[in-house]
Write an enzyme that holds these catalytic residues in place. Structure first.
Site, short mmCIF file in Angstrom:
data_model
loop_
_atom_site.label_atom_id
_atom_site.label_comp_id
_atom_site.label_asym_id
_atom_site.label_seq_id
_atom_site.Cartn_x
_atom_site.Cartn_y
_atom_site.Cartn_z
N CYS A 102 -65.07 53.26 28.51
CA CYS A 102 -65.77 52.08 28.00
C CYS A 102 -67.27 52.20 28.26
O CYS A 102 -67.70 52.39 29.39
CB CYS A 102 -65.22 50.82 28.65
SG CYS A 102 -66.01 49.37 27.97
N GLY A 203 -61.35 58.35 17.67
CA GLY A 203 -62.69 58.13 17.14
C GLY A 203 -62.73 58.35 15.64
O GLY A 203 -62.47 59.46 15.17
C1 LIG Z 1 -64.37 45.84 20.29
C2 LIG Z 1 -63.92 47.07 21.02
C3 LIG Z 1 -63.33 46.95 22.26
C4 LIG Z 1 -62.92 48.09 22.97
N1 LIG Z 1 -62.30 47.94 24.17
C5 LIG Z 1 -61.84 49.04 24.83
C6 LIG Z 1 -61.09 48.91 26.03
O1 LIG Z 1 -60.78 47.81 26.50
N2 LIG Z 1 -60.69 50.06 26.64
C7 LIG Z 1 -60.98 51.31 26.14
O2 LIG Z 1 -60.61 52.32 26.73
N3 LIG Z 1 -61.65 51.44 24.98
C8 LIG Z 1 -62.06 50.35 24.32
N4 LIG Z 1 -62.69 50.50 23.12
C9 LIG Z 1 -62.83 51.84 22.52
C10 LIG Z 1 -61.65 52.13 21.59
O3 LIG Z 1 -60.44 52.22 22.33
C11 LIG Z 1 -61.85 53.47 20.86
O4 LIG Z 1 -62.01 54.49 21.80
C12 LIG Z 1 -63.09 53.46 19.96
O5 LIG Z 1 -63.16 52.25 19.21
C13 LIG Z 1 -63.09 54.66 19.00
O6 LIG Z 1 -61.94 54.65 18.20
P1 LIG Z 1 -61.97 54.09 16.68
O7 LIG Z 1 -63.08 54.79 15.95
O8 LIG Z 1 -60.60 54.39 16.14
O9 LIG Z 1 -62.25 52.61 16.75
C14 LIG Z 1 -63.12 49.38 22.41
C15 LIG Z 1 -63.70 49.49 21.15
C16 LIG Z 1 -64.09 48.36 20.44
C17 LIG Z 1 -64.70 48.52 19.07
#
Ligand SMILES: Cc1cc2nc3c(=O)[nH]c(=O)nc-3n(C[C@H](O)[C@H](O)[C@H](O)COP(=O)(O)O)c2cc1C
Length: 326
Positions: A102, A203
């Site tokens: 995070c 990602g």
């Molecule tokens: C609004 C939001 C909240 C997120 N909260 C967390 C979280 O609580 N824990 C975590 O490991 N990653 C969190 N992430 C990261 C996502 O798990 C993920 O790694 C990131 O969005 C990239 O993947 P994507 O492109 O499929 O969205 C968050 C991402 C977003 C956009």
């Protein structure tokens, strides 16, 4: 591609990402209706879990049913992390995920999340503390590193696995990137090559084509989908069907979509109570309308509307693609 086996039996290696404020129980239930290999709870601060605040417990609440839910913990002190893991396990979590990805200032400011990638010894102490107290598998979610000058994911992964971590998800960005640029799936390959446990690529995976490309570039064992599933809770199941031959979900349209969104809306009101529920629901409603290509004016009305009955009655029209509204 790696053939490392998963620490839990899962229907497919397509996972729902943890997203604070988004992958709550009502949303995870929507995703589970269609199917996913594994769901991950929103990040739970270990300190809050230990003091057992009701709102924290609600975030960790698991669902009964076929799709396993990992509880994700964030923290910086081994003691509370271990205690939080023990509580989550006692409440039925089949897997504990440790957040080292995070980038949020609130979390990094507390020196947990991706800040731990700058402090591998502390990260290891946390991992050892958690692995030492639970029997369920412990997994890790991380980024490529803190910034371009510190791409230490393979190293940290190796040490984490030696300490007992059984699966690692890598978001192909550094912390310094936040969500800018694009995820570097090829860089994830260095982690996949470094460890014998399953590595999951994460990602910018938004459909079957990007999932396939991420797997090919990374050699990962599976994919994790986050933002792509907003307004499309069937996406993990769709990707799994295309890549792994699991049953294809029936993607709801028209009236069926309105019924699904209505059920999600009511579940949010039930879960959070009316006031908070309406607030949380707004972003989901917007995403559903966007994904459906619904009319802009109705989207705006829907998000302005406070009365749940009015929201429900607007849904069929708001979720109708522009052509069918015309
Ligand atoms: C609004 C939001 C909240 C997120 N909260 C967390 C979280 O609580 N824990 C975590 O490991 N990653 C969190 N992430 C990261 C996502 O798990 C993920 O790694 C990131 O969005 C990239 O993947 P994507 O492109 O499929 O969205 C968050 C991402 C977003 C956009």
């Amino acid at each position: 591609m790696s053939s490392a086996t998963f620490p839990l039996p899962i229907a497919s290696p397509v996972l729902l990402a943890p997203m604070s404020g988004i992958t709550d129980l009502p949303f995870r239930q929507m995703v589970a209706r269609f199917g996913a290999g594994l769901l991950v709870s929103e990040m739970i601060a270990s300190g809050e879990m230990v003091t057992r605040r009701a709102s924290t417990r609600a975030r960790a609440r698991l669902m009964a049913g076929a799709t396993p839910t990992a509880v994700q913990l964030a923290g910086r002190e081994p003691g509370p992390m271990a205690e939080a893991a023990r509580i989550a396990e006692a409440e039925g979590a089949p897997m504990i995920d440790i957040n080292m990805g995070c980038p949020a200032k609130k979390v990094v400011g507390g020196l947990s999340g991706s800040a731990l990638m700058r402090e591998p010894d502390r990260a290891l102490a946390l991992i050892e503390a958690v692995v030492g107290v639970v029997r369920v598998p412990v997994t890790l979610k991380m980024r490529l590193g803190w910034d371009e000058s510190c791409l230490n994911a393979p190293d940290l992964a190796r040490r984490a696995v030696a300490a007992g971590v059984r699966m690692i998800t890598v978001h192909g960005r550094t912390r310094a990137q936040f969500y800018k640029g694009s995820a570097d799936w090829r860089a994830i390959a260095r982690v996949a090559a470094a460890v014998p446990v399953p590595v999951i690529a994460n990602g910018d995976i938004i459909d079957a084509a990007s999932a396939r490309a991420a797997l090919a570039a990374s050699g990962a064992r599976g994919v994790m989908v986050g933002r792509g599933a907003q307004g499309r809770p069937w996406l993990p199941a769709q990707i799994a069907a295309a890549l792994y031959g699991t049953p294809a979900p029936e993607v709801p349209q028209g009236g069926a979509l309105a019924d699904l969104v209505a059920a999600h809306y009511e579940a949010m009101l039930g879960f959070y109570g009316r006031e908070t529920g309406r607030r949380v629901a707004r972003k989901h409603l917007g995403w559903y309308v966007d994904a459906a290509g619904g009319p802009h004016d109705l989207r705006a009305r829907l998000l302005r509307e406070d009365d749940p009955r009015a929201v429900l009655s607007l849904l069929p029209e708001a979720l109708c693609a522009r052509e069918c509204a015309a």
